[in-house]
Design a protein around this motif. Structure first.
Motif, PDB file in Angstrom:
ATOM      1  N   ALA A 288      -3.169 -30.889 -40.378  1.00  0.00           N
ATOM      2  CA  ALA A 288      -2.081 -31.714 -39.843  1.00  0.00           C
ATOM      3  C   ALA A 288      -0.786 -31.544 -40.633  1.00  0.00           C
ATOM      4  CB  ALA A 288      -2.504 -33.179 -39.828  1.00  0.00           C
ATOM      5  N   ARG A 289      -0.890 -31.481 -41.958  1.00  0.00           N
ATOM      6  CA  ARG A 289       0.332 -31.418 -42.770  1.00  0.00           C
ATOM      7  C   ARG A 289       1.025 -30.066 -42.672  1.00  0.00           C
ATOM      8  NH1 ARG A 289      -4.009 -30.954 -46.108  1.00  0.00           N
ATOM      9  NH2 ARG A 289      -4.038 -29.294 -47.685  1.00  0.00           N
ATOM     10  N   HIS A 290       0.330 -29.030 -42.145  1.00  0.00           N
ATOM     11  CA  HIS A 290       0.940 -27.703 -42.009  1.00  0.00           C
ATOM     12  C   HIS A 290       1.136 -27.299 -40.546  1.00  0.00           C
ATOM     13  CE1 HIS A 290       0.321 -27.223 -46.257  1.00  0.00           C
ATOM     14  NE2 HIS A 290      -0.997 -27.208 -46.156  1.00  0.00           N
ATOM     15  N   ALA A 291       0.765 -28.167 -39.624  1.00  0.00           N
ATOM     16  CA  ALA A 291       0.734 -27.775 -38.212  1.00  0.00           C
ATOM     17  C   ALA A 291       2.100 -27.321 -37.704  1.00  0.00           C
ATOM     18  CB  ALA A 291       0.206 -28.930 -37.362  1.00  0.00           C
ATOM     19  N   ALA A 292       3.146 -28.062 -38.015  1.00  0.00           N
ATOM     20  CA  ALA A 292       4.475 -27.716 -37.512  1.00  0.00           C
ATOM     21  C   ALA A 292       4.933 -26.370 -38.043  1.00  0.00           C
ATOM     22  CB  ALA A 292       5.475 -28.814 -37.886  1.00  0.00           C
ATOM     23  N   ALA A 293       4.656 -26.101 -39.330  1.00  0.00           N
ATOM     24  CA  ALA A 293       5.075 -24.832 -39.932  1.00  0.00           C
ATOM     25  C   ALA A 293       4.374 -23.655 -39.263  1.00  0.00           C
ATOM     26  CB  ALA A 293       4.783 -24.843 -41.427  1.00  0.00           C
ATOM     27  N   PHE A 294       3.084 -23.793 -39.011  1.00  0.00           N
ATOM     28  CA  PHE A 294       2.352 -22.705 -38.357  1.00  0.00           C
ATOM     29  C   PHE A 294       2.764 -22.559 -36.895  1.00  0.00           C
ATOM     30  CE2 PHE A 294      -0.695 -23.036 -41.926  1.00  0.00           C
ATOM     31  CZ  PHE A 294      -0.781 -21.680 -42.234  1.00  0.00           C
ATOM     32  N   GLU A 295       3.106 -23.652 -36.259  1.00  0.00           N
ATOM     33  CA  GLU A 295       3.503 -23.608 -34.852  1.00  0.00           C
ATOM     34  C   GLU A 295       4.733 -22.725 -34.651  1.00  0.00           C
ATOM     35  OE1 GLU A 295       2.864 -25.022 -30.847  1.00  0.00           O
ATOM     36  OE2 GLU A 295       1.708 -25.522 -32.630  1.00  0.00           O
ATOM     37  N   HIS A 296       5.594 -22.658 -35.673  1.00  0.00           N
ATOM     38  CA  HIS A 296       6.869 -21.964 -35.522  1.00  0.00           C
ATOM     39  C   HIS A 296       6.909 -20.591 -36.190  1.00  0.00           C
ATOM     40  CE1 HIS A 296       7.974 -26.235 -34.700  1.00  0.00           C
ATOM     41  NE2 HIS A 296       8.676 -25.648 -33.753  1.00  0.00           N
ATOM     42  N   LEU A 297       5.769 -20.103 -36.602  1.00  0.00           N
ATOM     43  CA  LEU A 297       5.721 -18.715 -37.085  1.00  0.00           C
ATOM     44  C   LEU A 297       5.952 -17.744 -35.927  1.00  0.00           C
ATOM     45  CD1 LEU A 297       2.662 -18.402 -39.512  1.00  0.00           C
ATOM     46  CD2 LEU A 297       5.057 -18.042 -40.075  1.00  0.00           C
ATOM     47  N   PRO A 298       6.504 -16.560 -36.195  1.00  0.00           N
ATOM     48  CA  PRO A 298       6.564 -15.547 -35.152  1.00  0.00           C
ATOM     49  C   PRO A 298       5.158 -15.028 -34.809  1.00  0.00           C
ATOM     50  CG  PRO A 298       8.077 -15.041 -36.971  1.00  0.00           C
ATOM     51  CD  PRO A 298       7.164 -16.129 -37.441  1.00  0.00           C
ATOM     52  N   VAL A 299       5.047 -14.379 -33.688  1.00  0.00           N
ATOM     53  CA  VAL A 299       3.876 -13.546 -33.437  1.00  0.00           C
ATOM     54  C   VAL A 299       3.773 -12.550 -34.585  1.00  0.00           C
ATOM     55  CG1 VAL A 299       2.993 -11.707 -31.929  1.00  0.00           C
ATOM     56  CG2 VAL A 299       3.979 -13.780 -30.929  1.00  0.00           C
ATOM     57  N   TRP A 300       2.556 -12.192 -34.986  1.00  0.00           N
ATOM     58  CA  TRP A 300       2.395 -11.271 -36.117  1.00  0.00           C
ATOM     59  C   TRP A 300       1.334 -10.210 -35.803  1.00  0.00           C
ATOM     60  CZ3 TRP A 300      -2.560 -11.203 -37.882  1.00  0.00           C
ATOM     61  CH2 TRP A 300      -3.355 -12.315 -37.597  1.00  0.00           C
ATOM     62  N   ILE A 301       1.496  -9.050 -36.422  1.00  0.00           N
ATOM     63  CA  ILE A 301       0.546  -7.945 -36.272  1.00  0.00           C
ATOM     64  C   ILE A 301       0.318  -7.341 -37.640  1.00  0.00           C
ATOM     65  CG2 ILE A 301       0.107  -5.690 -35.217  1.00  0.00           C
ATOM     66  CD1 ILE A 301       1.973  -6.605 -32.908  1.00  0.00           C
ATOM     67  N   ASP A 302      -0.945  -7.210 -38.043  1.00  0.00           N
ATOM     68  CA  ASP A 302      -1.323  -6.691 -39.353  1.00  0.00           C
ATOM     69  C   ASP A 302      -1.654  -5.210 -39.218  1.00  0.00           C
ATOM     70  OD1 ASP A 302      -2.109  -7.864 -42.165  1.00  0.00           O
ATOM     71  OD2 ASP A 302      -3.693  -6.426 -41.666  1.00  0.00           O
ATOM     72  N   VAL A 303      -0.770  -4.355 -39.750  1.00  0.00           N
ATOM     73  CA  VAL A 303      -0.902  -2.908 -39.542  1.00  0.00           C
ATOM     74  C   VAL A 303      -1.762  -2.303 -40.642  1.00  0.00           C
ATOM     75  CG1 VAL A 303       0.333  -0.804 -38.913  1.00  0.00           C
ATOM     76  CG2 VAL A 303       1.438  -3.016 -38.609  1.00  0.00           C
ATOM     77  N   ASP A 304      -3.060  -2.625 -40.625  1.00  0.00           N
ATOM     78  CA  ASP A 304      -3.959  -2.106 -41.650  1.00  0.00           C
ATOM     79  C   ASP A 304      -4.557  -0.756 -41.279  1.00  0.00           C
ATOM     80  OD1 ASP A 304      -5.655  -2.867 -39.631  1.00  0.00           O
ATOM     81  OD2 ASP A 304      -7.103  -3.866 -40.943  1.00  0.00           O
ATOM     82  N   GLY A 305      -4.300  -0.287 -40.068  1.00  0.00           N
ATOM     83  CA  GLY A 305      -4.829   1.004 -39.645  1.00  0.00           C
ATOM     84  C   GLY A 305      -6.278   0.979 -39.219  1.00  0.00           C
ATOM     85  N   GLN A 306      -6.912  -0.185 -39.220  1.00  0.00           N
ATOM     86  CA  GLN A 306      -8.328  -0.287 -38.848  1.00  0.00           C
ATOM     87  C   GLN A 306      -8.549  -1.380 -37.807  1.00  0.00           C
ATOM     88  OE1 GLN A 306     -10.237  -0.930 -42.653  1.00  0.00           O
ATOM     89  NE2 GLN A 306     -10.359   1.255 -43.094  1.00  0.00           N
ATOM     90  N   ASP A 307      -8.500  -2.614 -38.238  1.00  0.00           N
ATOM     91  CA  ASP A 307      -8.787  -3.719 -37.327  1.00  0.00           C
ATOM     92  C   ASP A 307      -7.591  -4.125 -36.477  1.00  0.00           C
ATOM     93  OD1 ASP A 307     -11.521  -4.244 -38.181  1.00  0.00           O
ATOM     94  OD2 ASP A 307     -10.635  -4.901 -40.064  1.00  0.00           O
ATOM     95  N   PHE A 308      -6.395  -4.003 -37.040  1.00  0.00           N
ATOM     96  CA  PHE A 308      -5.189  -4.428 -36.337  1.00  0.00           C
ATOM     97  C   PHE A 308      -5.327  -5.868 -35.835  1.00  0.00           C
ATOM     98  CE2 PHE A 308      -4.615   0.180 -36.040  1.00  0.00           C
ATOM     99  CZ  PHE A 308      -3.280   0.315 -36.351  1.00  0.00           C
ATOM    100  N   TYR A 309      -5.594  -6.791 -36.746  1.00  0.00           N
ATOM    101  CA  TYR A 309      -5.572  -8.201 -36.368  1.00  0.00           C
ATOM    102  C   TYR A 309      -4.154  -8.571 -35.939  1.00  0.00           C
ATOM    103  CZ  TYR A 309     -10.254  -9.291 -38.066  1.00  0.00           C
ATOM    104  OH  TYR A 309     -11.617  -9.351 -38.229  1.00  0.00           O
ATOM    105  N   TYR A 310      -4.077  -9.451 -34.964  1.00  0.00           N
ATOM    106  CA  TYR A 310      -2.778  -9.933 -34.503  1.00  0.00           C
ATOM    107  C   TYR A 310      -2.914 -11.416 -34.176  1.00  0.00           C
ATOM    108  CZ  TYR A 310      -4.876  -9.769 -29.877  1.00  0.00           C
ATOM    109  OH  TYR A 310      -5.710  -9.979 -28.810  1.00  0.00           O
ATOM    110  N   GLY A 311      -1.796 -12.113 -34.065  1.00  0.00           N
ATOM    111  CA  GLY A 311      -1.894 -13.531 -33.802  1.00  0.00           C
ATOM    112  C   GLY A 311      -0.670 -14.102 -33.126  1.00  0.00           C
ATOM    113  N   ILE A 312      -0.901 -15.213 -32.433  1.00  0.00           N
ATOM    114  CA  ILE A 312       0.157 -15.963 -31.760  1.00  0.00           C
ATOM    115  C   ILE A 312       0.051 -17.397 -32.251  1.00  0.00           C
ATOM    116  CG2 ILE A 312       1.171 -16.617 -29.549  1.00  0.00           C
ATOM    117  CD1 ILE A 312      -0.317 -14.269 -28.272  1.00  0.00           C
ATOM    118  N   PRO A 313       0.849 -17.771 -33.256  1.00  0.00           N
ATOM    119  CA  PRO A 313       0.667 -19.078 -33.889  1.00  0.00           C
ATOM    120  C   PRO A 313       0.933 -20.269 -32.978  1.00  0.00           C
ATOM    121  CG  PRO A 313       1.845 -17.580 -35.342  1.00  0.00           C
ATOM    122  CD  PRO A 313       1.791 -16.922 -33.994  1.00  0.00           C
ATOM    123  N   GLY A 314       1.932 -20.176 -32.092  1.00  0.00           N
ATOM    124  CA  GLY A 314       2.321 -21.346 -31.320  1.00  0.00           C
ATOM    125  C   GLY A 314       1.418 -21.647 -30.153  1.00  0.00           C
ATOM    126  N   ASN A 315       1.408 -20.765 -29.173  1.00  0.00           N
ATOM    127  CA  ASN A 315       0.546 -20.946 -27.998  1.00  0.00           C
ATOM    128  C   ASN A 315       0.758 -22.274 -27.294  1.00  0.00           C
ATOM    129  OD1 ASN A 315      -1.358 -18.589 -27.822  1.00  0.00           O
ATOM    130  ND2 ASN A 315      -1.626 -19.169 -29.958  1.00  0.00           N
TER     131      ASN A 315
END
Length: 402
Positions: A258-285
């Motif tokens: 709860a105390r971090h919800a607003a901060a995470f809600e407003h993160l950009p979309v992100w993509i982790d370029v590790d060359g293997q898994d390529f995790y990505y995320g959409i914080p707001g949704n």
């Protein structure tokens, strides 16, 4: 069975990518049946209508249904495709059309959060090779040192990163709601929608005249566009068995503290370029939770009968990554999970081609996990092609088989 991981963040351009070939053209007012109301089929139906064709759209379960690749809440929209200019330019056009159509629909579909690329090394070709295209379109990226990344987004663990790039023009799209809006627009703009299953196609030769539906009806038309998403391979098993397959891809939604919800809600979309898994995320949704997905290919999946349940091993691995990259989410509860069936082409490129044994059947597919955002631009190209205004691209051609 797990398939080799395709880097669909930047599919390789085929050597003949700039070549083209003629397709049969159809006069204004010709009838077209589009099979599949997903990201490719729905938009194609809409732009065919706007080009003056008589259009019937058919789908077994309806636009944005839970079995479909476009049935989740959100999808990423980004232009970055390494050295592949074709997809960069296609996405630029798609972004224009997303904005135009959300205004026409009076419904917000595009959320311009930006896209953060997490880069581990000084050189990251996946991003670096797109910079020239971004500049050409005056859509420059912003280089962020880890110090600047920490200042702006303290939620992110950066110790193993070299830098990041922020694409301020990307973000995310509503998925399920978008496709339902498109289906509604098709009906409102004069098209006809039928909810029924189309029987798998036997070998075709010459001109296709009739489709048989599960409700006993038949459809006749001058041209047919098959945009069946995860079902493409089963619709044309002889032709496509070596060219497309469906895999089970999982995404997870975590509840931020709860105390971090607003901060995470407003993160950009992100993509982790590790060359293997390529995790990505959409914080707001739109308040659905912190979404994380993985691009590495999952098991072969049956989109009709397969259970949409999570794989414990995949979830455990995703949790480990989440705890590392976003430490404040280490103990975040899983609020829900989804399965996104990927309809993979053999090389990650889209497919838009004339069935090789016919003169009026077009195949449109191979979304390969990155197709959703391109939907309106591809739909526009489909309409232009059938109207004789553009040629088929060899980039999206069916591969020759022995």
């Amino acid at each position: 069975m797990t398939l080799p991981n395709l880097n669909t963040f930047a599919p390789n351009a085929r050597p003949e990518a700039l070549a083209s070939k003629r397709a049969p053209a159809f006069a204004k007012g010709s009838s077209v049946v589009v099979v599949g109301a997903g990201a490719f089929g729905g938009w194609s139906a809409l732009y065919l209508l706007r080009k003056g064709f008589q259009v019937t759209l058919v789908d077994a379960w309806g636009a944005g249904n839970s079995r479909s690749s476009s049935g989740d809440e959100t999808r990423v929209i980004r232009s970055t495709y390494g050295a592949n200019q074709t997809y960069f330019d296609l996405n630029v056009r798609a972004l224009e059309l997303w904005k135009e159509n959300q205004a026409r629909f009076d419904k917000k579909l595009f959320f311009n959060t930006g896209v953060l690329w997490f880069c581990y090394d000084e050189k990251t070709p996946l991003v670096d090779d797109s910079i020239a295209f971004a500049r050409r379109h005056t859509m420059d990226y912003e280089y962020l040192t880890t110090q600047e990344l920490n200042r702006r987004y303290p939620q992110i663990h950066t110790h193993d990163l070299h830098h990041a790039y922020l694409d301020p023009y990307g973000g995310y799209l509503k998925a399920r709601e978008s496709m339902q809006a498109v289906q509604t627009a098709v009906a409102e703009e004069g098209g006809h929608y039928i909810q029924a299953h189309v029987q798998p196609m036997p070998e075709q030769h010459g001109t296709l005249e009739t489709l048989h539906l599960s409700n006993g009806d038949t459809l006749t038309a001058d041209a047919f566009v098959f945009a069946c998403g995860a079902w493409m391979g089963t619709m044309f098993p002889e032709l496509l068995q070596r060219q497309v397959n469906c895999t089970k891809q999982e995404v997870y939604y975590f509840g931020a503290p709860a105390r971090h919800a607003a901060a995470f809600e407003h993160l950009p979309v992100w993509i982790d370029v590790d060359g293997q898994d390529f995790y990505y995320g959409i914080p707001g949704n739109t308040h659905r939770g912190f979404k994380i997905g993985v691009d590495i290919r999952g098991d072969v999946f049956d989109p009709t009968h397969g259970d949409h349940t999570l794989t414990p091993e995949a979830l455990t691995k995703a949790r480990t990554f989440l705890a590392h990259r976003f430490p404040q989410l280490r103990d975040a509860p899983l609020s829900e999970s989804r399965v996104c069936p990927y309809e993979n082409s053999s090389d990650g490129n889209f497919i838009f081609d004339l069935h090789p044994e016919t003169d009026n059947v077009f195949l449109l597919g191979g979304g390969s996990g990155h197709g959703f955002k391109h939907g309106p631009a591809l739909g526009e190209q489909v309409a232009q092609t059938l109207a004789g205004e553009r040629q088929l691209s060899e980039m999206f051609a069916l591969k020759k088989t022995d």
